[in-house]
Scaffold this active site. Sequence first.
Site, PDB file in Angstrom:
ATOM      1  N   GLY A 233       0.799  -1.130  -0.049  1.00 47.02           N
ATOM      2  CA  GLY A 233       0.163   0.024  -0.086  1.00 47.02           C
ATOM      3  C   GLY A 233       0.792   1.337   0.088  1.00 47.02           C
ATOM      4  O   GLY A 233       1.744   1.506   0.927  1.00 47.02           O
ATOM      5  N   LEU A 234       0.851   1.933  -1.068  1.00 44.69           N
ATOM      6  CA  LEU A 234       1.624   3.121  -1.331  1.00 44.69           C
ATOM      7  C   LEU A 234       0.937   4.368  -1.266  1.00 44.69           C
ATOM      8  O   LEU A 234       1.118   5.239  -2.198  1.00 44.69           O
ATOM      9  CB  LEU A 234       2.558   3.125  -2.423  1.00 44.69           C
ATOM     10  CG  LEU A 234       3.560   1.893  -1.984  1.00 44.69           C
ATOM     11  CD1 LEU A 234       4.389   1.574  -3.481  1.00 44.69           C
ATOM     12  CD2 LEU A 234       4.809   2.415  -0.928  1.00 44.69           C
TER      13      LEU A 234
ATOM     14  N   THR B 295      -1.233   7.832   0.695  1.00 45.78           N
ATOM     15  CA  THR B 295      -0.426   8.772   1.398  1.00 45.78           C
ATOM     16  C   THR B 295       0.186   8.384   2.779  1.00 45.78           C
ATOM     17  O   THR B 295       1.471   8.833   2.833  1.00 45.78           O
ATOM     18  CB  THR B 295      -1.711   9.870   1.907  1.00 45.78           C
ATOM     19  OG1 THR B 295      -2.389   9.399   2.594  1.00 45.78           O
ATOM     20  CG2 THR B 295      -2.239  10.706   0.747  1.00 45.78           C
ATOM     21  N   VAL B 296      -0.116   7.501   3.251  1.00 47.41           N
ATOM     22  CA  VAL B 296       0.480   6.866   4.506  1.00 47.41           C
ATOM     23  C   VAL B 296       1.473   6.007   4.232  1.00 47.41           C
ATOM     24  O   VAL B 296       2.606   6.171   4.434  1.00 47.41           O
ATOM     25  CB  VAL B 296      -0.595   5.992   5.402  1.00 47.41           C
ATOM     26  CG1 VAL B 296       0.144   5.467   6.410  1.00 47.41           C
ATOM     27  CG2 VAL B 296      -1.928   6.913   5.760  1.00 47.41           C
TER      28      VAL B 296
ATOM     29  N   LYS C 105      -8.026  -0.773  10.911  1.00 48.50           N
ATOM     30  CA  LYS C 105      -9.006  -0.894  12.037  1.00 48.50           C
ATOM     31  C   LYS C 105     -10.019  -1.774  11.617  1.00 48.50           C
ATOM     32  O   LYS C 105     -10.559  -2.571  12.498  1.00 48.50           O
ATOM     33  CB  LYS C 105      -9.533   0.509  12.470  1.00 48.50           C
ATOM     34  CG  LYS C 105     -10.408   1.350  11.552  1.00 48.50           C
ATOM     35  CD  LYS C 105      -9.315   2.400  10.903  1.00 48.50           C
ATOM     36  CE  LYS C 105     -10.327   3.271  10.040  1.00 48.50           C
ATOM     37  NZ  LYS C 105      -9.167   4.070   9.398  1.00 48.50           N
TER      38      LYS C 105
ATOM     39  N   VAL D 220      -5.942   3.480  15.354  1.00 44.39           N
ATOM     40  CA  VAL D 220      -6.974   4.137  16.131  1.00 44.39           C
ATOM     41  C   VAL D 220      -6.096   5.128  16.540  1.00 44.39           C
ATOM     42  O   VAL D 220      -5.161   5.791  17.002  1.00 44.39           O
ATOM     43  CB  VAL D 220      -7.306   3.336  17.421  1.00 44.39           C
ATOM     44  CG1 VAL D 220      -8.367   4.249  18.380  1.00 44.39           C
ATOM     45  CG2 VAL D 220      -7.890   2.098  17.122  1.00 44.39           C
TER      46      VAL D 220
ATOM     47  N   GLY E 233     -10.367  17.237   1.590  1.00 47.99           N
ATOM     48  CA  GLY E 233      -9.973  15.987   1.747  1.00 47.99           C
ATOM     49  C   GLY E 233     -10.073  15.374   2.910  1.00 47.99           C
ATOM     50  O   GLY E 233      -9.487  14.221   3.195  1.00 47.99           O
TER      51      GLY E 233
ATOM     52  N   ASP F  60     -16.679   3.776  11.057  1.00 54.24           N
ATOM     53  CA  ASP F  60     -15.211   4.031  11.163  1.00 54.24           C
ATOM     54  C   ASP F  60     -14.935   4.147  12.606  1.00 54.24           C
ATOM     55  O   ASP F  60     -14.093   3.290  13.313  1.00 54.24           O
ATOM     56  CB  ASP F  60     -14.608   5.328  10.428  1.00 54.24           C
ATOM     57  CG  ASP F  60     -13.147   5.569  10.799  1.00 54.24           C
ATOM     58  OD1 ASP F  60     -12.256   4.804  10.135  1.00 54.24           O
ATOM     59  OD2 ASP F  60     -13.169   6.742  11.687  1.00 54.24           O
TER      60      ASP F  60
ATOM     61  N   LYS G 244     -12.897   1.566  15.601  1.00 51.90           N
ATOM     62  CA  LYS G 244     -11.710   1.842  16.355  1.00 51.90           C
ATOM     63  C   LYS G 244     -12.297   1.552  17.865  1.00 51.90           C
ATOM     64  O   LYS G 244     -11.591   0.976  18.603  1.00 51.90           O
ATOM     65  CB  LYS G 244     -11.599   3.260  16.207  1.00 51.90           C
ATOM     66  CG  LYS G 244     -10.942   3.618  15.009  1.00 51.90           C
ATOM     67  CD  LYS G 244     -10.944   5.343  14.513  1.00 51.90           C
ATOM     68  CE  LYS G 244     -10.428   5.526  13.270  1.00 51.90           C
ATOM     69  NZ  LYS G 244     -10.589   6.894  12.940  1.00 51.90           N
TER      70      LYS G 244
END
EC number: 1.1.1.3
Length: 429
Positions: free
Chosen positions: A11-12, A14-15, A107, A134, A189, A203, A207
């Site tokens: 997974g590339l 933003t994170v 999560k 989380v 965003g 979401d 968490k």
Amino acid sequence: MTEPLRIALAGLGTVGAGVVALLDANAELITRRAGRTIQVVAVSARDRFKDRGVDLSRFAWEDDTRLLAEREDVDVVVELVGGSDGPALALARAAFGRGKGLVTANKAMLAHHGLELAAAAEQAGAALKFEAAVAGGVPVIKGLREGAAANELRQVYGILNGTCNFILSKMETESRGFDDVLHEAQAAGFAEADPSFDIDGVDAGHKLAILASLAFGTAPTFAAVEMTGIRHLLAADIAEAAALGYRVRLLGLAESGVSGLFQRVHPYLVPLSHPLAHVTGPTNAVVAEGDFVGRLLFQGAGAGAGPTASAVVADLIDIARGVTGPPLAMPSDMLARADRADAGDRRGRAYLRFTVEDRVGVLAEIAAAMRDAGVSIESLIQRGSHAEGGVLVAIVTHEGPERCVAQALERLRGSQSLVGQPMWMHILD
């Protein structure tokens, strides 16, 4: 010299790109703190040729994310793909099947499959770390799992979704409607094109299931989380809350007691004297109440490339140091299978808002429904006309069982006097 910790990154977005950038920028500091270098050796994503702002040419590329777990030159897999099932879950299972550690920000996968994955990690003697799952960069997982480990925690609750908190803060400070602010959040965003997971509480529910497991030593049970989002909130609700001395926040709250485990995501009226009332923008904050430590407050950036990447790399540093232990704070076979507590037995005060036809007898109808259900009214306010048609009626109840409020609303279901859907918000006392 100590061998490097070799990682593969799936997974590339933003994170993922943020993790690579952080490992590059703080390489010397991270090596000193970890006791050895942390080295990316392989990566995988959907688009091999997309420009992500970091140099990926130095890493091996795998089109199939599961192959990252098969590589002999990988010690730990970092999963940033997302999704409760599919490629993310397949990769997690493959990693533990090969005895490799896993760091994830997922999560949803942990809320649905956390018990299975924790048991697989323990059986493999491998690490499972998920600080980034989380509250982004806020070290709440480590705080509950390690910092508060000696305490019996009575309650854990907080603001777990930055998108909703951004929307509520904007509605509060600028007196704007929900739809208007949601569109701004999407443009900035902070919200997805399909914001349902955020604004409907899913979401935050994911968490909360993780936090409850860590806090109370129970198996994660996302299916038992009650979820109500902020989709039907009006600017008038924000204004009424302010007039009463509260601010509206979407909270996830979990408690463990003799009747079982209670988990709920719901809009709350939070008194101005409480620290959560002053958490604004896309910020997360978690409160834990311990028997010896008292109240703990964890607060900070709940999303974004930098904060989330920071949490991922912190987990990698722990693994490099050899700091592992049971993923869910205790061995998976010691986690309790708690019954689901009945929300109807809970006692508290409530805010109820109705949009009603402007005609004689409507208030009497509402008051009769409350009376017949055993709900005591503390205050009732009627406002002028509203954009949806009709007038607004806001009620604050005295403390009583939630079951009675639910029964009152059921008595009013289908009433020709009501316009639109009533809003029920709990009051955090």
